[in-house]
Design a protein around this motif. Structure first.
Motif, PDB file in Angstrom:
ATOM      1  N   SER A   1       0.817  -1.219   0.000  1.00 37.60           N
ATOM      2  CA  SER A   1       0.000   0.000   0.000  1.00 37.60           C
ATOM      3  C   SER A   1       0.848   1.265   0.000  1.00 37.60           C
ATOM      4  CB  SER A   1      -0.927   0.010   1.224  1.00 37.60           C
ATOM      5  OG  SER A   1      -1.782  -1.106   1.220  1.00 37.60           O
TER       6      SER A   1
ATOM      7  N   GLN B   1      -2.560   7.865  -8.278  1.00 33.97           N
ATOM      8  CA  GLN B   1      -3.923   7.356  -8.118  1.00 33.97           C
ATOM      9  C   GLN B   1      -4.447   6.702  -9.388  1.00 33.97           C
ATOM     10  OE1 GLN B   1      -7.169  10.476  -8.281  1.00 33.97           O
ATOM     11  NE2 GLN B   1      -5.416  11.848  -8.046  1.00 33.97           N
TER      12      GLN B   1
ATOM     13  N   GLN C   1      -1.534   3.208 -10.143  1.00 34.18           N
ATOM     14  CA  GLN C   1      -1.631   2.104  -9.176  1.00 34.18           C
ATOM     15  C   GLN C   1      -2.833   1.187  -9.430  1.00 34.18           C
ATOM     16  OE1 GLN C   1      -4.051   2.233  -6.535  1.00 34.18           O
ATOM     17  NE2 GLN C   1      -3.251   0.952  -4.918  1.00 34.18           N
ATOM     18  N   PRO C   2      -4.062   1.707  -9.618  1.00 31.75           N
ATOM     19  CA  PRO C   2      -5.184   0.789  -9.896  1.00 31.75           C
ATOM     20  C   PRO C   2      -5.034   0.030 -11.208  1.00 31.75           C
ATOM     21  CG  PRO C   2      -5.994   2.954  -9.215  1.00 31.75           C
ATOM     22  CD  PRO C   2      -4.530   3.100  -9.485  1.00 31.75           C
TER      23      PRO C   2
ATOM     24  N   TYR D   1      -3.195  -3.212 -10.979  1.00 34.16           N
ATOM     25  CA  TYR D   1      -3.860  -4.342 -10.323  1.00 34.16           C
ATOM     26  C   TYR D   1      -4.602  -5.248 -11.298  1.00 34.16           C
ATOM     27  CZ  TYR D   1      -2.855  -3.342  -5.466  1.00 34.16           C
ATOM     28  OH  TYR D   1      -2.205  -3.191  -4.271  1.00 34.16           O
TER      29      TYR D   1
ATOM     30  N   SER E   1      -5.421  -3.301  -0.275  1.00 34.33           N
ATOM     31  CA  SER E   1      -4.239  -2.526  -0.633  1.00 34.33           C
ATOM     32  C   SER E   1      -4.512  -1.280  -1.476  1.00 34.33           C
ATOM     33  CB  SER E   1      -3.225  -3.426  -1.339  1.00 34.33           C
ATOM     34  OG  SER E   1      -2.071  -2.720  -1.664  1.00 34.33           O
ATOM     35  N   PRO E   2      -5.242  -1.363  -2.593  1.00 35.58           N
ATOM     36  CA  PRO E   2      -5.403  -0.158  -3.420  1.00 35.58           C
ATOM     37  C   PRO E   2      -6.154   0.963  -2.720  1.00 35.58           C
ATOM     38  CG  PRO E   2      -6.795  -1.954  -4.213  1.00 35.58           C
ATOM     39  CD  PRO E   2      -5.876  -2.538  -3.207  1.00 35.58           C
TER      40      PRO E   2
ATOM     41  N   SER F   1      -3.807   2.442  -0.199  1.00 31.61           N
ATOM     42  CA  SER F   1      -2.795   3.185  -0.948  1.00 31.61           C
ATOM     43  C   SER F   1      -3.258   4.607  -1.241  1.00 31.61           C
ATOM     44  CB  SER F   1      -2.479   2.457  -2.251  1.00 31.61           C
ATOM     45  OG  SER F   1      -1.452   3.111  -2.954  1.00 31.61           O
TER      46      SER F   1
ATOM     47  N   LEU G   1     -11.689   2.396  -9.544  1.00 34.77           N
ATOM     48  CA  LEU G   1     -11.052   1.433  -8.646  1.00 34.77           C
ATOM     49  C   LEU G   1     -12.063   0.416  -8.129  1.00 34.77           C
ATOM     50  CD1 LEU G   1      -8.585   0.446  -7.146  1.00 34.77           C
ATOM     51  CD2 LEU G   1      -8.985   2.187  -5.399  1.00 34.77           C
TER      52      LEU G   1
END
Length: 302
Positions: free
Chosen positions: A19, A98, A101-102, A105, A253-254, A257, A277
């Motif tokens: 995270s 932002q 990061q997603p 995943y 985690s996301p 984060s 997300l």
């Protein structure tokens, strides 16, 4: 011995580390080029994994492999860390944390799709539904909510982020045939990839680094994201009586984060990020459902 409580603790520790890395990526990239960051992080990771292997009494395994396995280490090192992290850090260099990061995943979904032609897995309706939901979230995030116009703020950044998911999923498909100890294998991959990264960095950006927050953040990434987190997750999987429960921790985690991104990077989190997300996490949850069903069937049959 299996111990679900310990597995969950190891899993939570891993999730906490994961995270923080998006924030660490951006802090490092403020002053470093992606390849410079990769060189520092990879160097730190090699040192940490060597220490871990020594502490665990497994250092001798590094020297007990076949020629084919050492050649495999070089080949896999070109994929991870070289290609994967170059794409990932390139995405974070161009996109807000932002957003990058997603998108990263979605690798779990890519893994499910690539497993069909390469591992002989069946593509189920749930996989198709999961893909539609996941990539709807990708479009929402990449367009920052302007879905109807399909106007991407940074097409190259999005391409790098999605490209990294393909590379990462491919790496794990190749790893299914890897008979090396997991930590030994990762250590050798990084060790073999390090000279390549060093040469590219020297040739393109130079080897001059100023001591400061960016350098410290790159070392943090190498120590925790590339090193300790991997070991903790391996322990979590080994200790788990129910791997689905541990795997589901990654959904925390996301969202966690975003808290670090907001308070440390001072990024104003867009509504489109939240919506996208949630869609990505929903898609991954749908895709995970078939794994749960399979595990429950095995439990009942045993």
């Amino acid at each position: 011995m299996k111990n679900q409580k310990q597995a969950m603790l190891y899993g939570l520790g891993t999730v906490l580390l994961w995270s923080t890395v998006a924030t660490a990526f951006k802090l490092s990239l403020r002053e470093l080029a992606p390849v410079q960051m990769l060189l520092i992080a990879c160097s730190a990771s090699v040192v940490v994994m060597a220490i871990i292997l020594m502490l665990q009494g497994r250092w001798h395994l590094v020297f007990s492999l076949s020629r084919r396995q050492y050649a495999q280490s070089f080949g896999m090192g070109l994929i991870n860390p070289c290609l994967y992290y170059f794409l990932l850090f390139g995405a974070f260099d161009r996109l807000p944390a932002q957003e990058a990061q997603p998108l990263n995943y979605t690798w779990a979904l890519v893994l499910a799709y690539l497993s069909v032609p390469f591992l002989g897995h069946r593509l189920r309706k749930l996989d198709i539904v999961a893909g539609l939901v996941c990539y709807a979230g990708v479009v929402v995030i990449a367009t920052r909510g302007a879905v109807t116009s399909l106007s991407f703020e940074d097409p190259l950044g999005v391409a790098l982020a999605l490209g990294s998911t393909v590379v990462w999923a491919s790496y794990w498909i190749i790893a299914t045939r890897d008979t090396r100890d997991p930590v030994v294998g990762l250590f050798l991959n990084f060790l073999c990839g390090l000279p390549v990264i060093l040469m590219i960095c020297w040739w393109t950006e130079g080897l001059t680094f100023s001591i400061g927050t960016s350098l410290a953040a790159a070392v943090y990434v190498g120590v925790f994201e590339m090193g300790i987190a991997f070991v903790l997750w391996s322990y979590a999987m080994k200790k788990a009586e129910n791997t689905s429960k541990v795997s589901n921790l990654i959904f925390i985690s996301p969202f966690l984060s975003l808290v670090f991104i907001y308070f440390i990077l001072d990024e104003q989190i867009l509504h489109s990020t939240y919506i996208g997300l949630v869609l990505i996490m929903m898609g991954l949850w749908i895709q995970q459902k078939k794994v749960k069903v399979r595990e429950e069937a095995l439990t009942l049959g045993s």
